[in-house]
Structure formats: C-alpha cells, structure tokens
Design a protein around this motif. Sequence first.
Motif, PDB file in Angstrom:
ATOM      1  N   PHE A 165       1.157  -0.958  -0.050  1.00 25.45           N
ATOM      2  CA  PHE A 165      -0.027  -0.118  -0.308  1.00 25.45           C
ATOM      3  C   PHE A 165       1.179   1.436   0.553  1.00 25.45           C
ATOM      4  O   PHE A 165       0.688   2.589  -1.000  1.00 25.45           O
ATOM      5  CB  PHE A 165      -1.254   0.124   1.106  1.00 25.45           C
ATOM      6  N   GLY A 166       2.217   1.240   0.760  1.00 24.59           N
ATOM      7  CA  GLY A 166       2.813   2.253   1.079  1.00 24.59           C
ATOM      8  C   GLY A 166       3.222   3.533  -0.621  1.00 24.59           C
ATOM      9  O   GLY A 166       3.780   3.815  -0.813  1.00 24.59           O
ATOM     10  N   SER A 167       3.893   1.690  -0.884  1.00 26.97           N
ATOM     11  CA  SER A 167       4.532   2.267  -2.280  1.00 26.97           C
ATOM     12  C   SER A 167       3.386   2.926  -3.687  1.00 26.97           C
ATOM     13  O   SER A 167       4.149   3.024  -4.766  1.00 26.97           O
ATOM     14  CB  SER A 167       4.655   0.034  -3.113  1.00 26.97           C
ATOM     15  N   LEU A 168       2.359   2.869  -3.429  1.00 29.37           N
ATOM     16  CA  LEU A 168       1.549   4.297  -3.855  1.00 29.37           C
ATOM     17  C   LEU A 168       1.687   5.118  -4.122  1.00 29.37           C
ATOM     18  O   LEU A 168       1.451   5.692  -5.177  1.00 29.37           O
ATOM     19  CB  LEU A 168      -0.071   3.470  -3.685  1.00 29.37           C
ATOM     20  N   ILE A 169       2.228   5.626  -2.777  1.00 33.39           N
ATOM     21  CA  ILE A 169       2.518   6.733  -2.186  1.00 33.39           C
ATOM     22  C   ILE A 169       3.317   7.280  -3.327  1.00 33.39           C
ATOM     23  O   ILE A 169       3.092   8.566  -3.821  1.00 33.39           O
ATOM     24  CB  ILE A 169       2.607   7.459  -0.503  1.00 33.39           C
ATOM     25  N   PRO A 170       4.799   6.742  -2.595  1.00 37.25           N
ATOM     26  CA  PRO A 170       5.759   7.295  -3.803  1.00 37.25           C
ATOM     27  C   PRO A 170       5.289   7.778  -5.303  1.00 37.25           C
ATOM     28  O   PRO A 170       5.316   8.281  -6.124  1.00 37.25           O
ATOM     29  CB  PRO A 170       6.911   6.773  -3.013  1.00 37.25           C
ATOM     30  N   TYR A 171       4.987   6.457  -5.669  1.00 36.41           N
ATOM     31  CA  TYR A 171       4.302   6.155  -7.236  1.00 36.41           C
ATOM     32  C   TYR A 171       3.349   7.093  -7.835  1.00 36.41           C
ATOM     33  O   TYR A 171       3.912   8.090  -9.052  1.00 36.41           O
ATOM     34  CB  TYR A 171       3.438   5.471  -7.253  1.00 36.41           C
ATOM     35  N   ILE A 172       2.188   7.509  -7.489  1.00 37.46           N
ATOM     36  CA  ILE A 172       1.395   8.378  -7.749  1.00 37.46           C
ATOM     37  C   ILE A 172       1.842   9.497  -7.924  1.00 37.46           C
ATOM     38  O   ILE A 172       1.920  10.666  -8.302  1.00 37.46           O
ATOM     39  CB  ILE A 172      -0.691   8.109  -6.787  1.00 37.46           C
ATOM     40  N   VAL A 173       2.141  10.652  -6.343  1.00 36.91           N
ATOM     41  CA  VAL A 173       2.586  11.658  -6.238  1.00 36.91           C
ATOM     42  C   VAL A 173       3.420  12.314  -6.732  1.00 36.91           C
ATOM     43  O   VAL A 173       3.335  13.470  -7.602  1.00 36.91           O
ATOM     44  CB  VAL A 173       3.090  11.925  -4.213  1.00 36.91           C
ATOM     45  N   HIS A 174       3.824  10.927  -8.042  1.00 31.51           N
ATOM     46  CA  HIS A 174       5.394  11.544  -8.659  1.00 31.51           C
ATOM     47  C   HIS A 174       5.050  10.531  -9.917  1.00 31.51           C
ATOM     48  O   HIS A 174       6.008  11.064 -10.719  1.00 31.51           O
ATOM     49  CB  HIS A 174       7.278  10.954  -8.327  1.00 31.51           C
ATOM     50  N   ASN A 175       4.662  10.145 -10.233  1.00 32.99           N
ATOM     51  CA  ASN A 175       4.190  10.050 -11.723  1.00 32.99           C
ATOM     52  C   ASN A 175       2.594  10.262 -12.420  1.00 32.99           C
ATOM     53  O   ASN A 175       2.002   9.555 -13.000  1.00 32.99           O
ATOM     54  CB  ASN A 175       4.446   8.554 -11.584  1.00 32.99           C
ATOM     55  N   PHE A 176       1.874  10.973 -11.469  1.00 33.84           N
ATOM     56  CA  PHE A 176       0.601  11.714 -12.767  1.00 33.84           C
ATOM     57  C   PHE A 176       0.668  12.035 -13.885  1.00 33.84           C
ATOM     58  O   PHE A 176       1.864  12.617 -14.300  1.00 33.84           O
ATOM     59  CB  PHE A 176       0.002  12.499 -11.458  1.00 33.84           C
ATOM     60  N   GLU A 177      -0.346  12.653 -14.718  1.00 35.41           N
ATOM     61  CA  GLU A 177      -0.008  12.808 -16.455  1.00 35.41           C
ATOM     62  C   GLU A 177       0.712  14.392 -16.516  1.00 35.41           C
ATOM     63  O   GLU A 177       1.349  14.505 -17.088  1.00 35.41           O
ATOM     64  CB  GLU A 177      -2.050  12.959 -16.558  1.00 35.41           C
ATOM     65  N   SER A 178       0.344  15.612 -15.620  1.00 35.33           N
ATOM     66  CA  SER A 178       0.985  16.732 -15.664  1.00 35.33           C
ATOM     67  C   SER A 178       1.800  17.414 -15.127  1.00 35.33           C
ATOM     68  O   SER A 178       1.763  18.721 -14.662  1.00 35.33           O
ATOM     69  CB  SER A 178      -0.301  17.590 -15.511  1.00 35.33           C
ATOM     70  N   ILE A 179       2.660  16.236 -14.379  1.00 40.46           N
ATOM     71  CA  ILE A 179       4.074  16.549 -14.114  1.00 40.46           C
ATOM     72  C   ILE A 179       4.822  16.850 -14.507  1.00 40.46           C
ATOM     73  O   ILE A 179       5.188  16.402 -15.777  1.00 40.46           O
ATOM     74  CB  ILE A 179       4.497  15.146 -13.297  1.00 40.46           C
ATOM     75  N   HIS A 180       5.855  17.587 -13.592  1.00 46.31           N
ATOM     76  CA  HIS A 180       6.145  18.476 -14.981  1.00 46.31           C
ATOM     77  C   HIS A 180       8.339  18.060 -14.737  1.00 46.31           C
ATOM     78  O   HIS A 180       8.267  18.324 -13.345  1.00 46.31           O
ATOM     79  CB  HIS A 180       6.168  20.008 -15.099  1.00 46.31           C
ATOM     80  N   TRP A 181       9.059  18.224 -15.494  1.00 50.24           N
ATOM     81  CA  TRP A 181      10.392  17.461 -14.767  1.00 50.24           C
ATOM     82  C   TRP A 181      10.811  18.528 -16.069  1.00 50.24           C
ATOM     83  O   TRP A 181       9.957  18.931 -16.791  1.00 50.24           O
ATOM     84  CB  TRP A 181      10.423  15.650 -16.182  1.00 50.24           C
ATOM     85  N   GLY A 182      12.316  19.389 -15.335  1.00 47.36           N
ATOM     86  CA  GLY A 182      12.493  19.603 -16.788  1.00 47.36           C
ATOM     87  C   GLY A 182      14.554  19.661 -16.351  1.00 47.36           C
ATOM     88  O   GLY A 182      14.317  18.395 -15.503  1.00 47.36           O
ATOM     89  N   LYS A 183      15.475  20.559 -16.619  1.00 48.74           N
ATOM     90  CA  LYS A 183      16.240  20.254 -15.857  1.00 48.74           C
ATOM     91  C   LYS A 183      17.135  21.309 -16.057  1.00 48.74           C
ATOM     92  O   LYS A 183      16.407  23.111 -15.945  1.00 48.74           O
ATOM     93  CB  LYS A 183      17.518  20.288 -17.217  1.00 48.74           C
TER      94      LYS A 183
END
Length: 289
Positions: A165-183
Amino acid sequence: MTPAIILAAAMGLRIYMIQHDCLHRSFFSSKNCNDCIGTLLSPIAMTPYKATRYIHGLHHKYVGDLEHRDAFEIYTMTLDEWYSAPKWKRLQYRYYRSPLVLVLIGPFLFFGVLRRFPLKALKTGLGELFLHNVFLASYLALIWWVAGWAGIGVWVASVYLACTFGSLIPYIVHNFESIHWGKRPELTFTTAALRGSAVLSWGRLFDLVTMNIGYHDLHHLNAKIPGYKLREAHRKLEADGLLKSEKISFFMGLRCFRLKLYDENNDRMVPFPYSPRSQPQTKPLQPAE
C-alpha cells in the motif's frame, strides 16, 4: 488474524512516517531528539536512519530534475529515450514499470532485503547500519518470544501489506499525467516542488495513518513542516489563494499506472507507444472533488 495484520500494517506505516519526519528533523524541535527517535524507530520502520536520511535528502534536492532521476525511488524514462533504446532495454523497462514489480514484488524486496545493506551506507557509516540490523533482529526475536511463529507470520504479512500500500504513495505523487520534469537552471526549486508532486485526496483516515504525507507538493516545498501540521498548513495556503495543487483521488491514482514515460515535448506522462512512430493519446485525469 486479518484485523491484526491490517492494524499492524497501519501502525507500521504511521511509525514510518514519524521516522520520515525525523529524517527531515521536523518532528521535534531538537535535532538530537529527531536523530535519536528516528534511529530507535528504525527496526519497526524497516529503515536504517542515517543512510535513508542521506538518500531521502537527494530525493528532495533533485525532485523533478531529469539529470538526476537516479535520486528517485522509481525511475522514469523519457519518450525520446524510449524511441532510441534497443529492444532489450525497452523490454527491461516494461517489466520494471509493471504493477507486478512496482507494487506486488519490488517494495517488499526493497524494504526486506535491500534496505538491510543500502549502498549509501558506505557514505554514512557501517556502524549505524550494523546497529539497525541488530535492533531489527532483536525486535523479531521479541515477537517470536511473545507470540511464536504465528506472531512472525502476522509481522511478515503486515510488512508486506504496508509495503504494498505504501508503494502507491511515492509512485502516484510523482507519476501523474501533468507532472513537470526539467533541467536546471530552467527548473527552479519552487517549480520542481509544486509541479513535480501532487496531493493524494484519499480521505481523512488515509491522512491520519500516513500523517498527511499525501499533501506532497507542500512537503517538497518546505520539508520542515511536520506531518501533523501539514494538512492544516496546506488547506490554509489554498484558502488564501497561495497554493493550487493537483489533487488525485484513489481511483485516479490507480489510472496513473498506465503512464510509463515522460514526454518532454508535451510536458506530461504518457503510456507506452503502440508503435515505434506513434504515440497514444491519454485521457486527462479529472480533478478530485
């Protein structure tokens, strides 16, 4: 026995979150008190304190940074990298990003095996790691002495449930559709915190068990806010118009497992392409009420 397993898993998650606040030295006002309690909680949290504090610090430092994705618990490949990768690497990544590995197998192996000897312990000192494993062995011996093998069985089942259950937390909060990655330098700390993480709108019981860790964008913006004040602070900032968060319900979160790659051109997570030259369109997630 099932209620005991569920209760033990919930308590284990709560204790892990208390240790998490100690990692940030935010649970208590005293630095030494945070470090002492964080170390003493390590056998229940299944997490060596010093090594994890170092690793988790890298996670916060490099949130949303494409050039430091190795600092995240879950690796994300970009769409361009996928197109240019050989078939064996694509197959490896497909297996790695499957829910079977990320939820049902990986978390339990990570906490049960890999956290016993994390590589970063070479930087933080082997003495503390040895002490952590002695504490864990003593804790298991105490469970066996009090409740026998049935007690060990309940502990294993509760750890597995908490990890899953706990593994869902870091996955979802950092892998949702409108997330932003950059440099960097274009990626700023504030942008990375607020657009590189979301809020899990999973209900009051979830907030209670996880000590409000679902309010994750504010946590990344200011990790010194203790978990027991995070929900209140987040709601006040939203009410004052100072914070606008991406909110994800539980079932919306499960849909995030369709998203596998980061599309730099469109600034969003996408599923695997259907063919080498085509990319499927994702249906936008609807905000949680």
